[in-house]
Scaffold this motif. Structure first.
Motif, PDB file in Angstrom:
ATOM      1  N   THR A   1       0.846  -1.182  -0.135  1.00 61.34           N
ATOM      2  CA  THR A   1      -0.047  -0.088  -0.131  1.00 61.34           C
ATOM      3  C   THR A   1       0.821   1.500  -0.003  1.00 61.34           C
ATOM      4  O   THR A   1       0.423   2.444  -0.148  1.00 61.34           O
ATOM      5  N   SER A   2       2.163   1.302  -0.068  1.00 60.15           N
ATOM      6  CA  SER A   2       2.925   2.533   0.207  1.00 60.15           C
ATOM      7  C   SER A   2       3.902   2.436  -1.017  1.00 60.15           C
ATOM      8  O   SER A   2       4.538   1.518  -1.266  1.00 60.15           O
ATOM      9  N   ILE A   3       4.362   3.903  -1.485  1.00 61.98           N
ATOM     10  CA  ILE A   3       5.360   3.875  -2.482  1.00 61.98           C
ATOM     11  C   ILE A   3       6.237   5.224  -1.868  1.00 61.98           C
ATOM     12  O   ILE A   3       5.594   6.036  -1.019  1.00 61.98           O
ATOM     13  N   ILE A   4       7.780   4.929  -1.628  1.00 61.43           N
ATOM     14  CA  ILE A   4       8.358   6.200  -1.200  1.00 61.43           C
ATOM     15  C   ILE A   4       9.265   6.545  -2.376  1.00 61.43           C
ATOM     16  O   ILE A   4       9.868   5.844  -3.387  1.00 61.43           O
ATOM     17  N   LYS A   5       9.069   8.017  -2.454  1.00 60.63           N
ATOM     18  CA  LYS A   5       9.951   8.625  -3.649  1.00 60.63           C
ATOM     19  C   LYS A   5      11.010   9.478  -2.897  1.00 60.63           C
ATOM     20  O   LYS A   5      10.564  10.454  -1.894  1.00 60.63           O
ATOM     21  N   GLU A   6      12.276   9.553  -3.393  1.00 57.45           N
ATOM     22  CA  GLU A   6      13.142  10.512  -2.816  1.00 57.45           C
ATOM     23  C   GLU A   6      13.472  11.500  -4.015  1.00 57.45           C
ATOM     24  O   GLU A   6      13.740  11.102  -4.832  1.00 57.45           O
ATOM     25  N   PHE A   7      13.138  12.605  -3.463  1.00 59.07           N
ATOM     26  CA  PHE A   7      13.381  13.867  -4.362  1.00 59.07           C
ATOM     27  C   PHE A   7      14.561  14.516  -4.525  1.00 59.07           C
ATOM     28  O   PHE A   7      14.698  14.942  -3.254  1.00 59.07           O
ATOM     29  N   SER A   8      15.514  14.936  -5.286  1.00 60.08           N
ATOM     30  CA  SER A   8      16.410  15.959  -5.505  1.00 60.08           C
ATOM     31  C   SER A   8      15.791  17.293  -5.856  1.00 60.08           C
ATOM     32  O   SER A   8      15.348  17.535  -6.910  1.00 60.08           O
ATOM     33  N   MET A   9      16.237  18.213  -4.606  1.00 62.05           N
ATOM     34  CA  MET A   9      15.526  19.596  -4.995  1.00 62.05           C
ATOM     35  C   MET A   9      16.810  20.373  -6.009  1.00 62.05           C
ATOM     36  O   MET A   9      17.645  20.817  -5.452  1.00 62.05           O
ATOM     37  N   ASP A  10      16.657  20.094  -7.384  1.00 65.47           N
ATOM     38  CA  ASP A  10      17.824  20.649  -7.988  1.00 65.47           C
ATOM     39  C   ASP A  10      17.281  21.131  -9.522  1.00 65.47           C
ATOM     40  O   ASP A  10      17.955  21.160 -10.604  1.00 65.47           O
ATOM     41  N   ARG A  11      16.016  21.445  -9.805  1.00 69.37           N
ATOM     42  CA  ARG A  11      15.414  21.905 -10.895  1.00 69.37           C
ATOM     43  C   ARG A  11      15.023  23.552 -10.718  1.00 69.37           C
ATOM     44  O   ARG A  11      14.322  23.823 -10.006  1.00 69.37           O
ATOM     45  N   PHE A  12      15.282  24.364 -11.738  1.00 69.31           N
ATOM     46  CA  PHE A  12      14.972  25.697 -11.975  1.00 69.31           C
ATOM     47  C   PHE A  12      14.434  25.965 -13.457  1.00 69.31           C
ATOM     48  O   PHE A  12      14.904  25.309 -14.387  1.00 69.31           O
ATOM     49  N   ILE A  13      13.709  26.853 -13.305  1.00 71.90           N
ATOM     50  CA  ILE A  13      13.322  27.516 -14.722  1.00 71.90           C
ATOM     51  C   ILE A  13      14.069  28.432 -15.240  1.00 71.90           C
ATOM     52  O   ILE A  13      14.781  29.610 -14.729  1.00 71.90           O
ATOM     53  N   VAL A  14      14.091  28.088 -16.542  1.00 69.31           N
ATOM     54  CA  VAL A  14      15.114  29.300 -17.388  1.00 69.31           C
ATOM     55  C   VAL A  14      13.835  29.656 -18.598  1.00 69.31           C
ATOM     56  O   VAL A  14      12.924  28.895 -18.977  1.00 69.31           O
ATOM     57  N   TRP A  15      13.891  30.860 -18.984  1.00 66.42           N
ATOM     58  CA  TRP A  15      12.997  31.548 -19.963  1.00 66.42           C
ATOM     59  C   TRP A  15      13.695  31.645 -21.185  1.00 66.42           C
ATOM     60  O   TRP A  15      14.887  32.116 -21.438  1.00 66.42           O
ATOM     61  N   ARG A  16      12.797  31.642 -22.223  1.00 68.62           N
ATOM     62  CA  ARG A  16      13.386  31.933 -23.457  1.00 68.62           C
ATOM     63  C   ARG A  16      12.449  33.090 -24.174  1.00 68.62           C
ATOM     64  O   ARG A  16      11.123  33.127 -24.060  1.00 68.62           O
ATOM     65  N   ILE A  17      12.845  33.828 -24.928  1.00 67.90           N
ATOM     66  CA  ILE A  17      12.158  34.843 -25.804  1.00 67.90           C
ATOM     67  C   ILE A  17      12.650  34.861 -27.023  1.00 67.90           C
ATOM     68  O   ILE A  17      13.651  35.073 -27.601  1.00 67.90           O
ATOM     69  N   SER A  18      11.706  34.460 -28.050  1.00 70.44           N
ATOM     70  CA  SER A  18      11.872  34.188 -29.448  1.00 70.44           C
ATOM     71  C   SER A  18      13.080  33.323 -29.830  1.00 70.44           C
ATOM     72  O   SER A  18      13.836  33.465 -30.366  1.00 70.44           O
ATOM     73  N   ASN A  19      12.993  32.089 -28.780  1.00 70.59           N
ATOM     74  CA  ASN A  19      14.006  31.162 -29.008  1.00 70.59           C
ATOM     75  C   ASN A  19      15.307  31.528 -28.506  1.00 70.59           C
ATOM     76  O   ASN A  19      16.390  30.666 -28.707  1.00 70.59           O
ATOM     77  N   ARG A  20      15.460  32.469 -27.823  1.00 70.97           N
ATOM     78  CA  ARG A  20      16.815  33.141 -27.245  1.00 70.97           C
ATOM     79  C   ARG A  20      16.863  32.924 -25.864  1.00 70.97           C
ATOM     80  O   ARG A  20      15.548  33.280 -25.302  1.00 70.97           O
ATOM     81  N   LYS A  21      17.655  32.505 -25.015  1.00 72.66           N
ATOM     82  CA  LYS A  21      17.885  32.581 -23.795  1.00 72.66           C
ATOM     83  C   LYS A  21      17.672  33.900 -23.122  1.00 72.66           C
ATOM     84  O   LYS A  21      18.441  34.942 -23.506  1.00 72.66           O
ATOM     85  N   ALA A  22      16.648  34.071 -22.222  1.00 65.99           N
ATOM     86  CA  ALA A  22      16.393  35.459 -21.799  1.00 65.99           C
ATOM     87  C   ALA A  22      17.564  35.937 -20.810  1.00 65.99           C
ATOM     88  O   ALA A  22      17.993  34.772 -20.086  1.00 65.99           O
ATOM     89  N   PRO A  23      17.744  37.073 -20.473  1.00 65.22           N
ATOM     90  CA  PRO A  23      18.826  37.245 -19.666  1.00 65.22           C
ATOM     91  C   PRO A  23      18.602  37.028 -18.130  1.00 65.22           C
ATOM     92  O   PRO A  23      17.246  36.706 -17.812  1.00 65.22           O
TER      93      PRO A  23
END
Length: 240
Positions: A46-68
């Protein structure tokens, strides 16, 4: 980005663009950190254990170019201000769609510096899930948010005692009483949250949200807790 557990009901996978049940997200200052899945195991039947690494961040793109870099900080500021104004959220969401379309703005996830780990145990019970959180090694000044989400197109009603909000009346982010229920008239089912047994309810709060727009399709109840080790219960109940 990793996901929690997805909800299937009456043959429908209620995922949309949601995070699923029991997914940790970390707010550190003006940055938001998302998880990747590091390990998964079962405990009995009845149980599942998940271990998560907190290591993902958002990057933004404008017209397919990486935003500053400043654009990412600007977007975090805009989101924080947006969440503080429930009455304006729907109009701001429409404005966001127009601006993103006009300037071809989109986001993606990248792997960054690991902030810590978060261990989640999901235990099935007859009326839902018990979710136990162990985030003891995460930074103390950060804010841990446990997302519990389904698709917003099916779950389009929020019930708070005698108050019923439908579709765009449901705010994108607003603190609600624990008695609040997110409902799907389409599937005749509702979802609500309660604290774990023998826990001080003053240490936690529940927020509700729903966003349905371009690349957005989620509705959910988020749990914020002042401690790093706690549990809560997700109730799944048929509508009366």
């Amino acid at each position: 980005m990793a996901k929690g557990l997805f909800f299937r009901y009456k043959g429908r996978l209620c995922s949309g663009e949601s995070a699923g049940f029991g997914l940790p997200v970390l707010k550190t200052g003006i940055k938001t950190c998302f998880p990747s899945l590091a390990a998964m195991s079962t405990m009995g039947e009845t149980s599942i254990i998940k271990e998560f690494s907190m290591d993902r961040f958002i990057v933004w793109r404008i017209s397919n170019r990486k935003a500053p870099a400043w654009f990412g900080f600007f977007m975090e500021f805009i989101v924080s201000e947006y969440l503080k104004r429930p009455s304006l959220q729907q109009r701001l969401l429409m404005l966001r769609d127009k601006m993103f379309s006009l300037f071809a703005v989109h986001s993606s996830m990248i792997c960054g510096k690991k902030i810590g780990t978060c261990r989640i145990r999901y235990q099935t019970v007859p009326d839902g899930l018990i979710i136990s959180v162990d985030a003891g090694d995460l930074p103390g000044k950060s804010r841990l948010i446990m997302l519990n989400e389904v698709d917003g197109r099916a779950f389009n009603r929020l019930r708070i005692n005698d108050l019923v909000l439908r579709d765009n009346e449901v705010p994108a982010w607003k603190e609600v009483p624990r008695a609040a229920a997110l409902e799907s008239p389409l599937l005749d089912v509702g979802i609500s949250i309660s604290c774990g047994m023998n826990q001080d309810q003053s240490l936690s709060c529940v927020y509700c949200g729903r966003e349905v727009a371009s690349e957005l399709d989620w509705a959910g109840l988020a749990v914020l807790h002042s401690r790093r080790m706690f549990s809560y219960r997700v109730y799944i109940h048929p509508l009366v």
